[in-house]
Design a protein around this motif. Structure first.
Motif, PDB file in Angstrom:
ATOM      1  N   ARG A 135       0.488  -1.359  -0.057  1.00 31.99           N
ATOM      2  CA  ARG A 135       0.370   0.070  -0.482  1.00 31.99           C
ATOM      3  C   ARG A 135       1.079   1.077  -0.067  1.00 31.99           C
ATOM      4  NH1 ARG A 135      -4.519  -1.640   4.312  1.00 31.99           N
ATOM      5  NH2 ARG A 135      -6.001  -3.491   3.241  1.00 31.99           N
ATOM      6  N   ALA A 136       1.935   1.513   0.161  1.00 34.63           N
ATOM      7  CA  ALA A 136       3.120   2.415   0.573  1.00 34.63           C
ATOM      8  C   ALA A 136       3.617   2.814  -0.697  1.00 34.63           C
ATOM      9  CB  ALA A 136       4.146   2.048   1.529  1.00 34.63           C
ATOM     10  N   LYS A 137       3.546   1.997  -1.785  1.00 36.57           N
ATOM     11  CA  LYS A 137       4.014   2.555  -3.718  1.00 36.57           C
ATOM     12  C   LYS A 137       3.224   3.502  -3.424  1.00 36.57           C
ATOM     13  CE  LYS A 137       6.009  -1.907  -4.211  1.00 36.57           C
ATOM     14  NZ  LYS A 137       6.402  -3.151  -4.492  1.00 36.57           N
ATOM     15  N   HIS A 138       1.308   3.746  -2.878  1.00 37.39           N
ATOM     16  CA  HIS A 138       0.589   4.167  -3.606  1.00 37.39           C
ATOM     17  C   HIS A 138       0.179   4.964  -2.677  1.00 37.39           C
ATOM     18  CE1 HIS A 138       0.486   1.475  -7.191  1.00 37.39           C
ATOM     19  NE2 HIS A 138       0.799   0.450  -6.474  1.00 37.39           N
ATOM     20  N   LEU A 139       0.257   5.060  -2.024  1.00 39.45           N
ATOM     21  CA  LEU A 139       0.324   6.342  -0.809  1.00 39.45           C
ATOM     22  C   LEU A 139      -0.519   7.516  -1.199  1.00 39.45           C
ATOM     23  CD1 LEU A 139       0.264   6.724   2.312  1.00 39.45           C
ATOM     24  CD2 LEU A 139       2.189   7.576   2.813  1.00 39.45           C
ATOM     25  N   THR A 171       8.198   6.325  -0.363  1.00 39.82           N
ATOM     26  CA  THR A 171       6.935   5.108  -1.565  1.00 39.82           C
ATOM     27  C   THR A 171       8.373   5.003  -2.649  1.00 39.82           C
ATOM     28  OG1 THR A 171       7.918   7.371  -3.071  1.00 39.82           O
ATOM     29  CG2 THR A 171       5.243   7.107  -1.861  1.00 39.82           C
ATOM     30  N   GLN A 172       9.881   5.796  -1.827  1.00 39.82           N
ATOM     31  CA  GLN A 172      10.939   4.853  -3.430  1.00 39.82           C
ATOM     32  C   GLN A 172      11.844   4.095  -1.902  1.00 39.82           C
ATOM     33  OE1 GLN A 172      12.716   7.757  -4.421  1.00 39.82           O
ATOM     34  NE2 GLN A 172      11.191   8.415  -5.724  1.00 39.82           N
ATOM     35  N   LYS A 173      11.512   3.874  -0.685  1.00 39.72           N
ATOM     36  CA  LYS A 173      11.855   3.269   0.328  1.00 39.72           C
ATOM     37  C   LYS A 173      11.527   1.484   0.216  1.00 39.72           C
ATOM     38  CE  LYS A 173      12.767   2.865   5.263  1.00 39.72           C
ATOM     39  NZ  LYS A 173      14.965   2.471   5.383  1.00 39.72           N
ATOM     40  N   SER A 174      13.037   0.492   0.118  1.00 40.67           N
ATOM     41  CA  SER A 174      13.181  -0.581  -0.279  1.00 40.67           C
ATOM     42  C   SER A 174      12.914  -1.402   1.229  1.00 40.67           C
ATOM     43  CB  SER A 174      14.580  -0.933  -0.523  1.00 40.67           C
ATOM     44  OG  SER A 174      14.688  -0.955  -1.828  1.00 40.67           O
ATOM     45  N   ARG A 210       7.537   2.524   9.917  1.00 35.76           N
ATOM     46  CA  ARG A 210       7.100   2.763   8.774  1.00 35.76           C
ATOM     47  C   ARG A 210       5.515   3.685   8.764  1.00 35.76           C
ATOM     48  NH1 ARG A 210       8.947   3.492   3.965  1.00 35.76           N
ATOM     49  NH2 ARG A 210       7.543   2.617   2.369  1.00 35.76           N
ATOM     50  N   ASN A 211       4.867   2.994   9.592  1.00 37.42           N
ATOM     51  CA  ASN A 211       4.032   3.953   9.941  1.00 37.42           C
ATOM     52  C   ASN A 211       4.172   5.124  10.440  1.00 37.42           C
ATOM     53  OD1 ASN A 211       1.309   2.561   9.567  1.00 37.42           O
ATOM     54  ND2 ASN A 211       2.206   0.612  10.851  1.00 37.42           N
ATOM     55  N   THR A 212       5.188   5.655  10.981  1.00 35.37           N
ATOM     56  CA  THR A 212       5.789   6.679  11.885  1.00 35.37           C
ATOM     57  C   THR A 212       5.665   7.308  10.494  1.00 35.37           C
ATOM     58  OG1 THR A 212       6.366   5.522  13.250  1.00 35.37           O
ATOM     59  CG2 THR A 212       7.347   7.974  13.078  1.00 35.37           C
ATOM     60  N   ALA A 213       6.804   7.340   9.547  1.00 39.73           N
ATOM     61  CA  ALA A 213       6.791   7.499   8.408  1.00 39.73           C
ATOM     62  C   ALA A 213       5.859   8.299   7.765  1.00 39.73           C
ATOM     63  CB  ALA A 213       7.530   7.237   7.320  1.00 39.73           C
ATOM     64  N   LYS A 214       5.062   7.377   7.374  1.00 40.15           N
ATOM     65  CA  LYS A 214       3.070   7.555   6.893  1.00 40.15           C
ATOM     66  C   LYS A 214       2.505   8.376   7.621  1.00 40.15           C
ATOM     67  CE  LYS A 214      -1.116   5.158   5.678  1.00 40.15           C
ATOM     68  NZ  LYS A 214      -1.900   3.893   5.788  1.00 40.15           N
ATOM     69  N   THR A 215       2.449   9.023   9.269  1.00 36.35           N
ATOM     70  CA  THR A 215       1.949   9.939  10.544  1.00 36.35           C
ATOM     71  C   THR A 215       2.242  10.569   9.026  1.00 36.35           C
ATOM     72  OG1 THR A 215       1.400   7.910  11.521  1.00 36.35           O
ATOM     73  CG2 THR A 215       1.372  10.364  11.900  1.00 36.35           C
ATOM     74  N   ALA A 216       4.530  11.186   9.163  1.00 35.55           N
ATOM     75  CA  ALA A 216       4.279  12.848   9.255  1.00 35.55           C
ATOM     76  C   ALA A 216       4.259  12.530   7.624  1.00 35.55           C
ATOM     77  CB  ALA A 216       6.078  12.019   8.939  1.00 35.55           C
ATOM     78  N   VAL A 217       3.744  11.532   6.964  1.00 32.84           N
ATOM     79  CA  VAL A 217       3.243  11.963   4.987  1.00 32.84           C
ATOM     80  C   VAL A 217       1.289  12.555   5.549  1.00 32.84           C
ATOM     81  CG1 VAL A 217       3.077  11.606   3.125  1.00 32.84           C
ATOM     82  CG2 VAL A 217       5.653  10.895   3.900  1.00 32.84           C
ATOM     83  N   VAL A 218       1.365  12.476   6.344  1.00 35.70           N
ATOM     84  CA  VAL A 218       0.045  12.958   6.312  1.00 35.70           C
ATOM     85  C   VAL A 218      -0.226  13.952   7.223  1.00 35.70           C
ATOM     86  CG1 VAL A 218      -2.341  11.738   7.668  1.00 35.70           C
ATOM     87  CG2 VAL A 218      -1.487  10.346   6.856  1.00 35.70           C
ATOM     88  N   ARG A 219       0.085  13.919   7.996  1.00 30.56           N
ATOM     89  CA  ARG A 219       0.741  15.628   8.374  1.00 30.56           C
ATOM     90  C   ARG A 219       1.382  16.312   7.816  1.00 30.56           C
ATOM     91  NH1 ARG A 219       4.407  14.220  12.367  1.00 30.56           N
ATOM     92  NH2 ARG A 219       2.466  13.323  13.656  1.00 30.56           N
TER      93      ARG A 219
END
Length: 346
Positions: free
Chosen positions: A67-71, A105-108, A136-145
């Motif tokens: 799912r991260a690839k299509h965030l 999105t580019q993190k392996s 990764r959840n923390t990184a996603k939260t940062a992106v959403v923020r």
């Protein structure tokens, strides 16, 4: 049968002490065998449990990474990705979002095996997977923020722009109202505009407004009253111009009537003077010096043809203007026949 006899014979040949030692040793060996078997079973069970936990963690991590690839299409992120720097109050919010989203999105994804190693090794793999998933959840939260910061910056700019636009519209409308004082055909248009201005100023002063549409609606209410005032000003200006033209036409008609009357009066006086001159010539025509009398009579006749306003014989005192413009004026204004004849001769 012989083997059993040999064992019995061997056991009988042993002393009591030896028999006891052999028995204890046998029991210990059996116990150890049972213990080893139990430990092996336990380890296998633990490994199976660890593998199950590891597989769950790996599945969760893999699902997240897919799912991260299509965030950028996520409902919390996608609206912000289409907002440009020109649409926000703080352009840094857009730069921050793009940087965080690209890095995310580019993190392996991590590679892990849930089948290699014992239970402890597999559990360690599970711990790593859980930690990676949390990171990764923390990184996603940062992106959403960051995405929400972009949207908030856009809304702030939209609100500020709408308020600024309303303020300019109010200023322009106030100028229209002030400049139209006494210049409208219908003063009710100015009263309507004043009411709209009061409502718009009230919206501007309201600090609780968070929706830019409220400012836009207030601005929209000014358009019609402003147009009505401008139309009323134009209508009054047109009416005033028409009235001035009518007044000028009336003055011109009155002047033409006066000129016609003066021309007719002069024609009557000129006719009377000509009759008198003729009589005079007839009376003095047979006597000596008739040339002189005739010259005098002709001079009187010429003098009698001058307008009363400039002929001394008619009570005038102003000198005659025999220039081309003077002749034209006397012909046009006073209807002087001699001047008109002179103009025709020219």
């Amino acid at each position: 049968m012989s083997g059993k006899r040999d064992l019995t014979s061997f056991w009988s040949s042993l002393s009591r002490q030896r028999r006891l030692t052999v028995a204890v040793t046998a029991i210990v060996v059996v116990f150890l065998l049972i213990l080893l078997a139990s430990l092996n079973l336990w380890n296998r069970h633990q490994a199976a449990v660890a593998q199950g936990e590891c597989r769950i963690a790996k599945e969760q991590y893999s699902t997240f990474e897919s799912r991260a690839k299509h965030l950028d299409t996520d409902s919390d992120v996608q609206p912000a990705t289409v907002i440009t720097a020109s649409q926000v109050a703080d352009t840094k919010t857009v730069d921050t979002l793009h940087a965080k989203l690209t890095a995310f999105t580019q993190k392996s994804p991590k590679k892990a095996s849930c089948t290699i190693g014992n239970a402890a090794t597999i559990r360690q793999t599970t711990v790593i997977l859980h930690k990676s998933l949390n990171d990764r959840n923390t990184a996603k939260t940062a992106v959403v923020r960051a995405a929400r910061a972009v949207v908030a910056s856009r809304d702030a700019k939209s609100l500020a722009d709408a308020k600024s636009s309303l303020s300019k519209a109010v200023k322009a409308a106030q100028g229209t109202l002030d400049s139209s004082h006494g210049k409208v055909a219908n003063n009710k248009t100015r009263e309507t505009l004043q009411k709209s201005l009061d409502a718009a100023n009230k919206v501007l002063a309201d600090k609780s407004v968070k929706d830019p549409q409220k400012y836009r609606d207030a601005q929209a209410t000014l358009a019609a009253p402003v147009k009505a005032v401008n139309d009323s000003v134009a209508a009054k200006a047109a009416a005033d111009k028409a009235a001035e033209q009518a007044q000028a036409h009336s003055r011109s008609s009155a002047g033409f009537s006066s000129s016609s009357s003066s021309s007719k009066s002069y024609s009557r006086s000129s006719g009377s003077g000509s009759s008198g001159s003729t009589t005079q010539r007839k009376t003095t025509g047979s006597t000596p010096g008739s040339g002189t009398s005739s010259g005098t009579s002709n001079q009187r006749s010429s003098s009698s043809q001058l307008p009363a306003a400039s002929n001394p014989s008619f009570g005038g005192s102003a000198p005659l203007d025999d220039s081309h413009d003077g002749m034209a004026s006397r012909c046009k204004v006073f209807g002087e026949q001699a001047a008109c004849d002179a103009m025709s001769g020219d």
